[in-house]
Design an enzyme around this catalytic site. Structure first.
Site, mmCIF file in Angstrom:
data_model
loop_
_atom_site.group_PDB
_atom_site.id
_atom_site.type_symbol
_atom_site.label_atom_id
_atom_site.label_comp_id
_atom_site.label_asym_id
_atom_site.label_seq_id
_atom_site.Cartn_x
_atom_site.Cartn_y
_atom_site.Cartn_z
ATOM 1 N N CYS A 130 13.576 11.352 6.010
ATOM 2 C CA CYS A 130 13.592 10.961 7.440
ATOM 3 C C CYS A 130 14.891 11.396 7.795
ATOM 4 O O CYS A 130 14.947 11.425 9.334
ATOM 5 C CB CYS A 130 13.208 9.419 7.456
ATOM 6 S SG CYS A 130 14.164 8.497 6.405
ATOM 7 N N THR A 132 1.345 7.611 13.066
ATOM 8 C CA THR A 132 0.957 6.538 12.465
ATOM 9 C C THR A 132 1.437 5.278 13.045
ATOM 10 O O THR A 132 0.981 4.278 13.293
ATOM 11 C CB THR A 132 1.018 6.582 10.992
ATOM 12 O OG1 THR A 132 0.479 7.841 10.429
ATOM 13 C CG2 THR A 132 0.173 5.538 10.061
ATOM 14 N N GLY A 133 2.755 5.260 13.092
ATOM 15 C CA GLY A 133 3.530 3.995 13.776
ATOM 16 C C GLY A 133 3.272 3.472 14.915
ATOM 17 O O GLY A 133 2.890 2.455 15.266
ATOM 18 N N LYS A 183 0.828 -1.112 0.008
ATOM 19 C CA LYS A 183 0.015 -0.017 -0.082
ATOM 20 C C LYS A 183 0.982 1.227 0.031
ATOM 21 O O LYS A 183 1.323 1.577 1.021
ATOM 22 C CB LYS A 183 -0.922 -0.046 1.171
ATOM 23 C CG LYS A 183 -2.104 1.048 0.874
ATOM 24 C CD LYS A 183 -2.535 1.843 2.093
ATOM 25 C CE LYS A 183 -2.013 2.883 2.747
ATOM 26 N NZ LYS A 183 -1.822 4.093 1.870
ATOM 27 N N GLY A 191 6.806 5.774 7.713
ATOM 28 C CA GLY A 191 6.020 6.773 7.709
ATOM 29 C C GLY A 191 6.045 7.756 9.085
ATOM 30 O O GLY A 191 7.117 7.686 9.767
ATOM 31 N N GLY A 192 4.912 8.216 9.606
ATOM 32 C CA GLY A 192 5.128 9.467 10.787
ATOM 33 C C GLY A 192 4.992 8.484 12.028
ATOM 34 O O GLY A 192 4.473 7.015 11.982
ATOM 35 N N GLU A 198 -1.415 7.385 -0.663
ATOM 36 C CA GLU A 198 -2.335 7.787 -1.345
ATOM 37 C C GLU A 198 -1.969 8.956 -2.325
ATOM 38 O O GLU A 198 -2.518 9.298 -3.440
ATOM 39 C CB GLU A 198 -3.687 7.964 -0.842
ATOM 40 C CG GLU A 198 -3.694 9.173 0.333
ATOM 41 C CD GLU A 198 -3.209 8.641 1.520
ATOM 42 O OE1 GLU A 198 -2.254 7.700 1.530
ATOM 43 O OE2 GLU A 198 -3.365 9.172 2.937
ATOM 44 N N GLU A 218 9.785 2.242 10.353
ATOM 45 C CA GLU A 218 10.833 3.062 10.219
ATOM 46 C C GLU A 218 10.088 4.416 10.287
ATOM 47 O O GLU A 218 9.002 5.080 9.540
ATOM 48 C CB GLU A 218 11.422 3.101 8.734
ATOM 49 C CG GLU A 218 12.913 3.666 8.796
ATOM 50 C CD GLU A 218 12.980 5.245 8.417
ATOM 51 O OE1 GLU A 218 12.144 5.920 9.089
ATOM 52 O OE2 GLU A 218 13.578 5.384 7.240
ATOM 53 N N GLU A 263 10.010 16.497 14.686
ATOM 54 C CA GLU A 263 10.157 16.564 13.143
ATOM 55 C C GLU A 263 9.270 17.440 12.397
ATOM 56 O O GLU A 263 8.024 17.447 12.502
ATOM 57 C CB GLU A 263 10.201 15.169 12.757
ATOM 58 C CG GLU A 263 10.722 14.695 11.164
ATOM 59 C CD GLU A 263 10.342 13.355 10.831
ATOM 60 O OE1 GLU A 263 9.208 12.701 11.219
ATOM 61 O OE2 GLU A 263 11.274 12.817 10.217
HETATM 62 O O1 TXE Z 1 2.358 10.108 7.155
HETATM 63 P P1 TXE Z 1 1.610 8.888 7.351
HETATM 64 P P2 TXE Z 1 1.985 11.549 6.776
HETATM 65 C C1 TXE Z 1 6.649 11.852 8.876
HETATM 66 C C2 TXE Z 1 6.758 13.236 8.921
HETATM 67 C C3 TXE Z 1 5.355 13.794 8.439
HETATM 68 C C4 TXE Z 1 4.638 13.104 9.157
HETATM 69 C C5 TXE Z 1 3.104 12.827 8.666
HETATM 70 O O2 TXE Z 1 7.007 13.980 10.056
HETATM 71 O O3 TXE Z 1 5.363 15.157 8.588
HETATM 72 O O4 TXE Z 1 5.245 11.744 9.129
HETATM 73 O O5 TXE Z 1 3.123 12.394 7.391
HETATM 74 C C6 TXE Z 1 -0.444 5.334 5.672
HETATM 75 N N1 TXE Z 1 -3.065 2.327 8.823
HETATM 76 N N2 TXE Z 1 7.102 11.058 7.997
HETATM 77 O O6 TXE Z 1 0.729 12.052 7.453
HETATM 78 O O7 TXE Z 1 0.159 9.185 7.890
HETATM 79 C C7 TXE Z 1 -0.500 6.293 4.708
HETATM 80 O O8 TXE Z 1 -1.665 6.201 3.967
HETATM 81 C C8 TXE Z 1 -2.417 2.112 8.174
HETATM 82 C C9 TXE Z 1 8.314 10.160 7.895
HETATM 83 O O9 TXE Z 1 2.032 11.728 5.393
HETATM 84 O O10 TXE Z 1 2.412 8.216 8.292
HETATM 85 C C10 TXE Z 1 0.935 6.174 3.809
HETATM 86 O O11 TXE Z 1 0.695 5.118 3.123
HETATM 87 N N3 TXE Z 1 -1.518 2.832 7.279
HETATM 88 C C11 TXE Z 1 8.620 9.535 6.908
HETATM 89 C C12 TXE Z 1 1.962 5.743 5.187
HETATM 90 O O12 TXE Z 1 0.825 5.409 6.151
HETATM 91 C C13 TXE Z 1 -1.647 4.261 7.482
HETATM 92 C C14 TXE Z 1 8.021 9.649 5.655
HETATM 93 C C15 TXE Z 1 2.343 6.908 5.756
HETATM 94 O O13 TXE Z 1 1.633 8.195 6.041
HETATM 95 C C16 TXE Z 1 -2.482 4.705 8.359
HETATM 96 C C17 TXE Z 1 6.437 10.133 5.765
HETATM 97 C C18 TXE Z 1 -3.323 3.636 9.223
HETATM 98 N N4 TXE Z 1 -3.959 4.394 9.995
HETATM 99 C C19 TXE Z 1 6.440 10.667 6.635
HETATM 100 N N5 TXE Z 1 -2.620 6.033 8.355
HETATM 101 C C20 TXE Z 1 9.778 8.589 7.070
HETATM 102 N N6 TXE Z 1 9.778 7.858 8.093
HETATM 103 O O14 TXE Z 1 10.403 8.558 6.086
HETATM 104 C C21 TXE Z 1 -1.816 6.396 7.311
HETATM 105 N N7 TXE Z 1 -1.162 5.274 6.770
#
Ligand code: TXE
Length: 490
Positions: free
Chosen positions: A283, A231-232, A174, A227-228, A177, A249, A384
């Site tokens: 990141c 969300t993690g 996935k 991701g963030g 989006e 990560e 961050e």
């Molecule tokens: O990331 P999200 P966002 C950090 C960075 C940024 C913050 C938020 O600080 O400002 O995260 O970014 C999916 N169940 N990073 O909101 O939401 C989502 O659809 C399952 C660090 O854009 O974490 C996408 O595919 N999946 C980073 C993915 O999670 C879910 C890179 C990442 O989105 C979900 C990006 C859920 N409940 C942002 N909610 C890095 N580590 O490099 C969202 N997603």
């Protein structure tokens, strides 16, 4: 009607026909229309992955056969690299040339794991008994949900898909989006390379809608997520009910320490790149500058001058050095973050606002920003921004530098600049972050592990451990001269 979901070896529309537009962060133009999966599509994808795994259609392949598949995928990616880079550049707003560099990294990732698969897997254990053979074997872990972010869309997915394939897992990808196009292109290649039906599946849509089952469903064994942090944390909580394996990560706020005895010119140049490359949407960005007090003015004045000269522009602007932020939401977040920093007492030296150039009017451009006079207690130092925002702190001693560099809940990466190699080695060893660069900042290689200490994540991608995340470890004890155990009386 678009049919961009890939489930059980077939391309299909969403079950309710749902689709959404992907917009360029450069000018808001529509760059693609893609399907938006429903809950029933997600369940179909999980079923396909589970059934393909349990059928043995892929797990019965040897490591060598799966490595050959992954090498073929690398070849096909090479063939289509520019086409995919163009899509990725459209989705992210990053310059085409940067997307080309990213594609080269994607291909290198597939080649790394293809080569790793050819190595010997498992080992014999000497249990001290001549009649016993003891083997540790590595088996595919099962069904994996692979959830990626938008900053390096295909690369972050490649770090998951390539080892999952070599290991023999079945999976559901996935992508974000906001940036789905390169994942669709990868799936077409995975199909063309001859991957068995049901092994690789693609679901598109917002995580809040399609993510839940990918994490909750008991048929999924592993969630690998980039991701963030928040969300993690949500994923970790949701995965607890079924005790899933997790690989996370979650970004960082990475210290970049410059001692007065460093090669200052090189340190400054790298500090600018570390903080402002891809407008800080990295990141491992070096957005937390920690500089020895005696060289503060010299270093910071020059960084401010350089930051003010950075040319912003879109995918095909050849003069541009970096691009827009990913979305209006992200622009709002970065703007609020800087305002909060200033309210906390940080001194704005450059940037601090949206670009007002007419050609950036429809895009999400934010100027490279430097906040001076910061300290560990501030929100803008601890959190961050994921934007082009550098915070500056000063230190007076080696101990001080280490203390400040470790004063964070994150632990992804850090850098140290000094011409005293022993001092640099001491600091590198004392910093609690997953990657430390000495007299450098940013490079990585697929052969070296990547991941975070503390709240930057769990597990490692790349290297050898990056394959290990997708393998179960089994101990097989064989008694070649069976006899009674003799523990209990007859
Ligand atoms: O990331 P999200 P966002 C950090 C960075 C940024 C913050 C938020 O600080 O400002 O995260 O970014 C999916 N169940 N990073 O909101 O939401 C989502 O659809 C399952 C660090 O854009 O974490 C996408 O595919 N999946 C980073 C993915 O999670 C879910 C890179 C990442 O989105 C979900 C990006 C859920 N409940 C942002 N909610 C890095 N580590 O490099 C969202 N997603």
């Amino acid at each position: 009607m678009v049919a961009t979901l890939y489930i059980n070896g077939a391309w299909r529309q969403a079950s309710d026909g749902g689709a959404h537009d992907v917009h360029s962060p450069h000018d808001q133009s529509v760059v693609a229309e893609v399907s938006q999966a429903t809950q029933s599509d997600v369940l179909d994808a999980i079923s396909a992955a589970r059934e393909s795994f349990d059928s043995g259609v892929f797990t019965s392949w040897s490591f060598n056969e799966r490595s050959a598949l992954v090498a073929k995928i690398a070849d096909l990616l090479e063939r289509d690299a520019d086409l995919i880079a163009r899509k990725e550049s459209d989705d992210t707003g990053k310059r085409f040339i940067e997307a080309q560099y990213d594609l080269a990294d994607v291909i290198a990732t597939f080649r790394h794991f293809a080569a790793l698969g050819l190595k010997e897997h498992g080992r014999s254990v000497d249990v001290g008994l001549a009649h016993v053979t003891s083997r540790i074997v590595h088996e595919p872990l099962g069904v994996a949900s692979l959830i990626g972010p938008w900053n390096y869309p295909l690369l972050q997915i490649a770090w998951k898909v390539a080892p999952a394939l070599v290991a023999g897992c079945s999976f559901i990808v996935k992508p974000s989006e906001l940036t789905p196009q390169s994942a669709i292109a990868l799936m077409r290649i995975i199909e063309e390379a001859g991957t068995p039906k049901g092994v690789a599946n693609l679901i598109l849509g917002p995580g809040s809608v399609v993510g839940t089952s990918l994490i909750n469903d008991p048929r999924v064994d592993l969630v690998s997520f980039t991701g963030g942090l928040s969300t993690g944390q949500t994923i970790m909580r949701a995965a607890a009910d079924t005790v899933k394996k997790l690989a996370l990560e979650l970004g960082g706020k990475n210290p970049h320490i410059i001692f007065a005895d460093a090669d200052i010119d090189a340190a400054i140049d790298n500090a600018v790149t570390a903080a402002f490359l891809h407008s800080g949407q990295v990141c491992s960005a070096g957005t937390r500058l920690i500089v020895e007090r005696s060289i503060h003015d010299r270093v910071v004045n020059e960084i401010v001058r350089r930051a003010g000269n950075i040319v912003l522009g879109g995918p095909s602007d050849e003069m541009a050095e970096t691009g827009p932020l990913i979305s209006p939401d992200h622009l709002r977040n970065v703007t609020a973050y800087v305002e909060k920093g200033i309210a906390e007492g940080a001194k704005l030296l450059v940037g601090g606002k949206r670009s007002d150039k007419p050609e950036h009017e429809n895009g999400w451009y934010y100027l490279p920003t430097v906040l001076d006079g910061c300290s560990s207690q501030m929100y803008c130092v601890q959190e961050e921004s994921f934007g082009p925002v550098m915070t500056v702190e000063v230190f007076d001693s080696e101990v001080d530098a280490i203390r400040i560099g470790n004063d964070t809940n994150f632990g992804l990466s850090g850098g140290v600049w000094s011409s005293d190699s022993q001092k640099a080695a001491r600091v590198a060893s004392a910093l609690r972050h997953g990657t430390i660069w000495v007299n450098d900042f940013g490079p990585y290689r697929p052969a070296a592990e990547w991941g975070g200490y503390k709240q930057s994540g769990i597990g490692r991608e790349l290297g050898e451990h990056g394959l290990g995340e997708y393998l179960e470890i089994k101990h097989i004890w064989t008694n070649n001269a069976p006899s009674r155990s003799g523990w209990f009386r007859d």
